[in-house]
Design an enzyme around this catalytic site. Structure first.
Site, short mmCIF file in Angstrom:
data_model
loop_
_atom_site.label_atom_id
_atom_site.label_comp_id
_atom_site.label_asym_id
_atom_site.label_seq_id
_atom_site.Cartn_x
_atom_site.Cartn_y
_atom_site.Cartn_z
N GLU A 123 0.56 -1.31 -0.01
CA GLU A 123 0.06 -0.12 0.03
C GLU A 123 0.86 1.18 0.08
O GLU A 123 1.92 1.21 0.54
CB GLU A 123 -0.84 -0.04 1.35
CG GLU A 123 -1.98 -1.26 1.21
CD GLU A 123 -3.00 -1.12 2.29
OE1 GLU A 123 -3.00 0.08 3.17
OE2 GLU A 123 -3.56 -1.98 2.60
N GLU A 192 -8.36 1.64 -4.81
CA GLU A 192 -9.50 0.98 -3.81
C GLU A 192 -10.64 2.58 -3.41
O GLU A 192 -9.64 3.80 -2.89
CB GLU A 192 -8.90 0.70 -2.38
CG GLU A 192 -10.13 0.19 -1.38
CD GLU A 192 -9.78 -0.75 -0.69
OE1 GLU A 192 -8.60 -1.19 -0.49
OE2 GLU A 192 -10.52 -0.99 0.52
#
Ligand code: KIV
Length: 278
Positions: A123, A192
């Site tokens: 991430e 996302e």
């Protein structure tokens, strides 16, 4: 004419092959945490992600933050044994790659060696670009992850499980993240929880595939958590999830029927008993 009755196994999908799918047939991705689940979904998908969402889905944590590398390695090895065709990618969990590129490389290389997965997902956008480049240049395929980043759910910039990219400032940051991750050499990037318009802008702006989750149809692929898709994880259902099966009530019902059979001495029957009637 081919007379061999044994079906030729489908070739294994590689990160390089996925990278080349930019703008083509959408890339299909699902999560798995176990060998049986990986086996069940393998034929349908291009990529299986051993997601750190297993912290919430399998272990009952409130966030993905308590997930350890050891947990990911156990589950990653199981998934890699189950999936024969799809590209298997493993999430590096919180705290195992953010310190330095060297820390990230050590943990990613250890995870690859122990599990047999093809690459790792990390991430972070601009802030992780140096690390992504470090891994890729030394042979570790990286799937990026920008927009809503569950491992940072407690921080201000990307904080919470809220859709991202609503303000101009947010949009600019996420676009810069996408560009940085692509330039650093990631083979694709998960986007996302972003608005439809931002997903379109990001997908058009970069040369690697975008894999959306809660990021509209304007991505080069889609990913969902399998337990959400099949109705096994029922604690909550985000708006972007579509359920294709409702397994939770089926399992609860099967357990009730089994319990009743045991209590009524209907199970086991002769057909389940050694030396009993067939
Ligand atoms: O951990 C996970 O499962 C994920 C995806 C759903 C993108 O990161």
């Amino acid at each position: 004419m081919d007379t061999n009755p044994v079906p030729t196994p489908k070739a294994r999908v590689s990160p390089v092959a996925l990278r080349q799918r930019k703008g083509g047939v959408p890339i299909v991705c699902l999560t798995a945490y176990s060998a049986p689940m990986a086996r069940l979904i393998d034929n349908a998908v291009d990529l299986v992600l051993v997601g750190d969402s297993l912290g919430m889905v399998v272990y009952g944590f409130e966030t993905t933050v308590p997930v350890t590398l050891e947990m990911m390695i156990r589950h990653g090895a199981a998934v890699a044994r189950g999936a024969r065709h799809a590209c298997v990618i493993l999430d590096l969990p919180f705290g195992t790659y953010q310190e330095t590129p060297v820390q990230a490389y050590r943990n990613a290389a250890h995870a690859l060696a122990e599990t047999g997965v093809a690459g790792v997902k990390i991430e972070g956008g601009e802030i992780m670009a140096e690390t992504i480049r470090f891994l890729v240049e030394r042979g570790i395929p990286v799937l990026g992850h920008i927009g809503l980043q569950p491992q940072s759910a407690n921080t201000v910039t990307t904080g919470g499980f809220r859709a991202q990219g609503k303000s101009d400032e947010d949009q600019a940051r996420i676009l810069a993240d996408a560009r940085a991750v692509a330039a650093a050499g990631a083979f694709a990037v998960v986007v996302e929880g972003v608005t439809e318009s931002l997903a379109r802008v990001v997908t058009d702006a970069i040369e690697i595939p975008t894999i959306g989750i809660g990021a509209s149809a304007h991505c080069d692929g889609q990913i969902l958590v399998t337990d959400d898709v099949v109705g096994l994880f029922t604690d909550f259902k985000p708006r972007f999830v579509k359920r294709y099966a409702e397994l939770a009530p089926t399992i609860a019902q099967a357990a009730e029927e089994y319990a009743e059979d045991v209590r009524q001495r209907r199970f086991p029957g002769p057909e389940h008993t050694y030396g009993g009637k067939k």
